[in-house]
Design a protein around this motif. Structure first.
Motif, PDB file in Angstrom:
ATOM      1  N   LYS A  42     -35.258 -46.474  17.253  1.00  0.00           N
ATOM      2  CA  LYS A  42     -35.920 -46.998  18.547  1.00  0.00           C
ATOM      3  C   LYS A  42     -35.173 -48.194  19.303  1.00  0.00           C
ATOM      4  O   LYS A  42     -35.123 -48.269  20.332  1.00  0.00           O
ATOM      5  CB  LYS A  42     -37.416 -47.518  18.043  1.00  0.00           C
ATOM      6  CG  LYS A  42     -38.309 -46.416  17.355  1.00  0.00           C
ATOM      7  CD  LYS A  42     -39.428 -47.123  16.948  1.00  0.00           C
ATOM      8  CE  LYS A  42     -39.504 -48.242  15.841  1.00  0.00           C
ATOM      9  NZ  LYS A  42     -39.064 -47.709  14.453  1.00  0.00           N
ATOM     10  N   SER A  43     -34.641 -49.137  18.369  1.00  0.00           N
ATOM     11  CA  SER A  43     -33.809 -50.142  18.853  1.00  0.00           C
ATOM     12  C   SER A  43     -32.666 -49.718  19.577  1.00  0.00           C
ATOM     13  O   SER A  43     -32.445 -50.331  20.691  1.00  0.00           O
ATOM     14  CB  SER A  43     -33.445 -51.244  17.682  1.00  0.00           C
ATOM     15  OG  SER A  43     -34.739 -51.789  17.359  1.00  0.00           O
ATOM     16  N   THR A  44     -31.998 -48.853  18.934  1.00  0.00           N
ATOM     17  CA  THR A  44     -30.773 -48.358  19.737  1.00  0.00           C
ATOM     18  C   THR A  44     -31.005 -47.397  20.873  1.00  0.00           C
ATOM     19  O   THR A  44     -30.413 -47.706  22.060  1.00  0.00           O
ATOM     20  CB  THR A  44     -30.003 -47.222  18.830  1.00  0.00           C
ATOM     21  OG1 THR A  44     -29.686 -47.654  17.387  1.00  0.00           O
ATOM     22  CG2 THR A  44     -28.914 -46.710  19.290  1.00  0.00           C
ATOM     23  N   MET A  45     -32.074 -46.893  20.871  1.00  0.00           N
ATOM     24  CA  MET A  45     -32.454 -46.040  22.428  1.00  0.00           C
ATOM     25  C   MET A  45     -32.922 -47.041  23.206  1.00  0.00           C
ATOM     26  O   MET A  45     -32.442 -46.963  24.371  1.00  0.00           O
ATOM     27  CB  MET A  45     -33.764 -45.190  22.043  1.00  0.00           C
ATOM     28  CG  MET A  45     -34.116 -44.260  23.024  1.00  0.00           C
ATOM     29  SD  MET A  45     -34.736 -45.020  24.550  1.00  0.00           S
ATOM     30  CE  MET A  45     -36.203 -45.391  23.628  1.00  0.00           C
ATOM     31  N   MET A  46     -33.520 -48.112  23.014  1.00  0.00           N
ATOM     32  CA  MET A  46     -33.952 -49.217  24.036  1.00  0.00           C
ATOM     33  C   MET A  46     -32.774 -49.835  24.631  1.00  0.00           C
ATOM     34  O   MET A  46     -32.723 -49.994  25.735  1.00  0.00           O
ATOM     35  CB  MET A  46     -34.923 -49.926  23.346  1.00  0.00           C
ATOM     36  CG  MET A  46     -36.334 -49.550  23.168  1.00  0.00           C
ATOM     37  SD  MET A  46     -37.633 -50.694  22.851  1.00  0.00           S
ATOM     38  CE  MET A  46     -36.966 -51.681  21.185  1.00  0.00           C
ATOM     39  N   ARG A  47     -31.871 -50.169  23.571  1.00  0.00           N
ATOM     40  CA  ARG A  47     -30.652 -50.942  24.054  1.00  0.00           C
ATOM     41  C   ARG A  47     -29.808 -50.150  25.047  1.00  0.00           C
ATOM     42  O   ARG A  47     -29.258 -50.511  26.031  1.00  0.00           O
ATOM     43  CB  ARG A  47     -29.988 -51.426  22.999  1.00  0.00           C
ATOM     44  CG  ARG A  47     -30.617 -52.449  21.999  1.00  0.00           C
ATOM     45  CD  ARG A  47     -29.583 -53.236  21.107  1.00  0.00           C
ATOM     46  NE  ARG A  47     -28.206 -53.581  21.408  1.00  0.00           N
ATOM     47  CZ  ARG A  47     -28.212 -54.858  21.815  1.00  0.00           C
ATOM     48  NH1 ARG A  47     -29.199 -55.731  21.819  1.00  0.00           N
ATOM     49  NH2 ARG A  47     -27.036 -55.162  22.195  1.00  0.00           N
ATOM     50  N   ALA A  48     -29.559 -48.879  24.624  1.00  0.00           N
ATOM     51  CA  ALA A  48     -28.813 -47.872  25.248  1.00  0.00           C
ATOM     52  C   ALA A  48     -29.473 -47.621  26.785  1.00  0.00           C
ATOM     53  O   ALA A  48     -28.658 -47.425  27.735  1.00  0.00           O
ATOM     54  CB  ALA A  48     -28.731 -46.577  24.644  1.00  0.00           C
ATOM     55  N   ALA A  49     -30.790 -47.522  26.815  1.00  0.00           N
ATOM     56  CA  ALA A  49     -31.453 -47.351  28.276  1.00  0.00           C
ATOM     57  C   ALA A  49     -31.342 -48.510  29.090  1.00  0.00           C
ATOM     58  O   ALA A  49     -31.291 -48.382  30.437  1.00  0.00           O
ATOM     59  CB  ALA A  49     -32.926 -47.129  27.823  1.00  0.00           C
ATOM     60  N   LEU A  50     -30.796 -49.717  28.604  1.00  0.00           N
ATOM     61  CA  LEU A  50     -30.745 -50.766  29.395  1.00  0.00           C
ATOM     62  C   LEU A  50     -29.264 -51.287  29.574  1.00  0.00           C
ATOM     63  O   LEU A  50     -28.887 -52.280  30.010  1.00  0.00           O
ATOM     64  CB  LEU A  50     -31.350 -52.112  28.856  1.00  0.00           C
ATOM     65  CG  LEU A  50     -32.940 -52.090  28.746  1.00  0.00           C
ATOM     66  CD1 LEU A  50     -33.546 -53.254  27.935  1.00  0.00           C
ATOM     67  CD2 LEU A  50     -33.714 -51.887  29.884  1.00  0.00           C
ATOM     68  N   GLY A  51     -28.570 -50.212  28.995  1.00  0.00           N
ATOM     69  CA  GLY A  51     -27.138 -50.522  29.310  1.00  0.00           C
ATOM     70  C   GLY A  51     -26.570 -51.257  28.258  1.00  0.00           C
ATOM     71  O   GLY A  51     -25.327 -51.899  28.653  1.00  0.00           O
ATOM     72  N   LEU A  52     -27.126 -51.619  27.324  1.00  0.00           N
ATOM     73  CA  LEU A  52     -26.585 -52.301  26.067  1.00  0.00           C
ATOM     74  C   LEU A  52     -25.887 -51.765  25.011  1.00  0.00           C
ATOM     75  O   LEU A  52     -25.453 -52.391  24.301  1.00  0.00           O
ATOM     76  CB  LEU A  52     -27.669 -53.425  25.825  1.00  0.00           C
ATOM     77  CG  LEU A  52     -28.131 -54.394  26.713  1.00  0.00           C
ATOM     78  CD1 LEU A  52     -29.581 -55.012  26.171  1.00  0.00           C
ATOM     79  CD2 LEU A  52     -27.432 -55.272  27.518  1.00  0.00           C
ATOM     80  N   GLY A  53     -25.541 -50.616  25.069  1.00  0.00           N
ATOM     81  CA  GLY A  53     -24.994 -49.662  23.942  1.00  0.00           C
ATOM     82  C   GLY A  53     -24.372 -48.477  24.741  1.00  0.00           C
ATOM     83  O   GLY A  53     -24.431 -48.030  25.946  1.00  0.00           O
ATOM     84  N   GLU A  54     -23.417 -47.966  24.088  1.00  0.00           N
ATOM     85  CA  GLU A  54     -22.453 -46.900  24.445  1.00  0.00           C
ATOM     86  C   GLU A  54     -23.707 -45.542  24.245  1.00  0.00           C
ATOM     87  O   GLU A  54     -24.348 -45.420  23.130  1.00  0.00           O
ATOM     88  CB  GLU A  54     -21.311 -46.558  23.646  1.00  0.00           C
ATOM     89  CG  GLU A  54     -20.402 -47.899  23.693  1.00  0.00           C
ATOM     90  CD  GLU A  54     -19.774 -47.955  25.282  1.00  0.00           C
ATOM     91  OE1 GLU A  54     -19.587 -46.639  25.587  1.00  0.00           O
ATOM     92  OE2 GLU A  54     -19.627 -49.151  25.547  1.00  0.00           O
ATOM     93  N   THR A  55     -23.355 -44.840  25.283  1.00  0.00           N
ATOM     94  CA  THR A  55     -24.339 -43.536  25.268  1.00  0.00           C
ATOM     95  C   THR A  55     -23.116 -42.286  25.328  1.00  0.00           C
ATOM     96  O   THR A  55     -22.166 -42.564  26.051  1.00  0.00           O
ATOM     97  CB  THR A  55     -25.228 -43.347  26.486  1.00  0.00           C
ATOM     98  OG1 THR A  55     -24.574 -43.353  27.892  1.00  0.00           O
ATOM     99  CG2 THR A  55     -26.235 -44.590  26.578  1.00  0.00           C
ATOM    100  N   VAL A  56     -23.560 -41.069  25.055  1.00  0.00           N
ATOM    101  CA  VAL A  56     -22.858 -40.151  25.073  1.00  0.00           C
ATOM    102  C   VAL A  56     -23.427 -38.825  26.037  1.00  0.00           C
ATOM    103  O   VAL A  56     -22.711 -37.958  26.297  1.00  0.00           O
ATOM    104  CB  VAL A  56     -22.428 -39.636  23.778  1.00  0.00           C
ATOM    105  CG1 VAL A  56     -21.712 -40.292  22.897  1.00  0.00           C
ATOM    106  CG2 VAL A  56     -23.744 -38.921  22.918  1.00  0.00           C
ATOM    107  N   GLY A  57     -24.415 -39.266  26.480  1.00  0.00           N
ATOM    108  CA  GLY A  57     -24.978 -38.437  27.545  1.00  0.00           C
ATOM    109  C   GLY A  57     -26.460 -38.666  27.966  1.00  0.00           C
ATOM    110  O   GLY A  57     -27.129 -39.597  27.261  1.00  0.00           O
ATOM    111  N   GLY A  58     -26.814 -38.311  29.450  1.00  0.00           N
ATOM    112  CA  GLY A  58     -28.320 -38.819  29.433  1.00  0.00           C
ATOM    113  C   GLY A  58     -28.221 -39.664  30.794  1.00  0.00           C
ATOM    114  O   GLY A  58     -27.334 -40.019  31.347  1.00  0.00           O
ATOM    115  N   GLU A  59     -29.590 -39.856  31.273  1.00  0.00           N
ATOM    116  CA  GLU A  59     -29.658 -40.470  32.414  1.00  0.00           C
ATOM    117  C   GLU A  59     -31.075 -41.421  32.455  1.00  0.00           C
ATOM    118  O   GLU A  59     -31.618 -41.255  31.467  1.00  0.00           O
ATOM    119  CB  GLU A  59     -29.907 -39.717  33.752  1.00  0.00           C
ATOM    120  CG  GLU A  59     -29.006 -38.794  33.865  1.00  0.00           C
ATOM    121  CD  GLU A  59     -29.194 -37.781  35.101  1.00  0.00           C
ATOM    122  OE1 GLU A  59     -30.514 -38.000  35.647  1.00  0.00           O
ATOM    123  OE2 GLU A  59     -28.196 -36.954  35.688  1.00  0.00           O
TER     124      GLU A  59
END
Length: 256
Positions: A42-59
């Motif tokens: 949950k925390s990782t997903m929220m941070r990634a959605a706000l541009g605060l973590g590295e993503t490997v795919g998605g919008e």
């Protein structure tokens, strides 16, 4: 769609997939609760959605705009994030912490808060019932008080999207209710709210929608009464529980 839309967002940690093609929505004017066991992502997903973590795919889009394509300052004018734990050793006052929420809206040449900034900060402190704490040093406060300060900072940011990671975890029952009623009021006024929350009964009582994560994947999404079933609690949380109607609100109430 008006609000937040996450499409097939993935995050890896080394060889491990932490978030696996997560797709979810958080409509404007509603509180969306993100629930699931510890380690669900949950925390990782929220941070990634706000541009605060590295993503490997998605919008990730908000009100049709691509959040991940924005610069950090531009994104901060739209989104505010309240972390589960955020401390500092710096001797900074509560008012100064809340004032940090104004930075995205201030020109680079502005050295001091404007009168408008000061008014917004005072309003945010009042909203979380901490006006009397404004001149206290932040790191002398209790965990629950610090959590309320961070909410005030986020409110001072005047976001259209507010994302919170376990905002009630350090709060007593009265403070939990006040925070959730505050978020309810802001959502009713049009704010998009996405929050991770462990207490499923609080989630059922205050969230318009729930998104359930398990092992990095979205496994259910919908109204609390549709999502919180004995079968889901057994499959996701590994517990045998009954789901009954709250005697006052009629919302789902989990008994186990």
């Amino acid at each position: 769609m008006s609000g937040l839309v996450v499409t097939r967002l993935s995050v890896h940690g080394g060889e491990q997939t932490i978030v696996d093609a997560a797709t979810l929505s958080a409509p404007a004017g509603q509180i969306t609760g993100l629930v699931g066991p510890n380690g669900a992502g949950k925390s990782t997903m929220m941070r990634a959605a706000l541009g605060l973590g590295e993503t490997v795919g998605g919008e990730v889009h908000f009100a049709g705009a691509d959040l991940l394509a924005m610069g950090r300052r531009e994104r901060a004018k739209i989104c505010a994030f309240v972390e589960q734990t955020a401390t500092t050793e710096t001797r900074i006052t509560v008012r100064e912490v809340v004032g940090l929420g104004r930075l995205p809206h201030q020109p680079s040449w502005q050295a001091e808060p404007s009168e408008k900034d000061e008014t917004i900060v005072e309003q945010a402190l009042a909203a979380v019932e901490l006006s009397a704490f404004a001149d206290r040093v932040f790191n002398t406060l209790s965990g629950g008080e610090q959590q309320r300060v961070h909410l005030a900072r986020a409110l001072a940011q005047q976001p259209r999207l507010l994302v919170l990671d376990e905002p009630t975890s350090h709060l007593d029952m009265r403070a939990q209710r006040h925070m959730l009623e505050l978020l309810r009021g802001r959502a009713t006024a049009g704010l998009t709210v996405l929050m991770a929350i462990h207490d499923l009964n609080l989630a059922a009582g205050y969230c318009d929608r729930l998104v359930v994560m398990n092992y990095g994947r979205i496994v259910a999404e919908g109204a609390p009464e549709d999502v919180l079933t004995p079968a889901l609690l057994r499959d996701v949380y590994g517990i045998e529980a009954s789901v009954i109607a709250h005697p006052v609100t009629g919302k789902p109430l989990i008994a186990y």
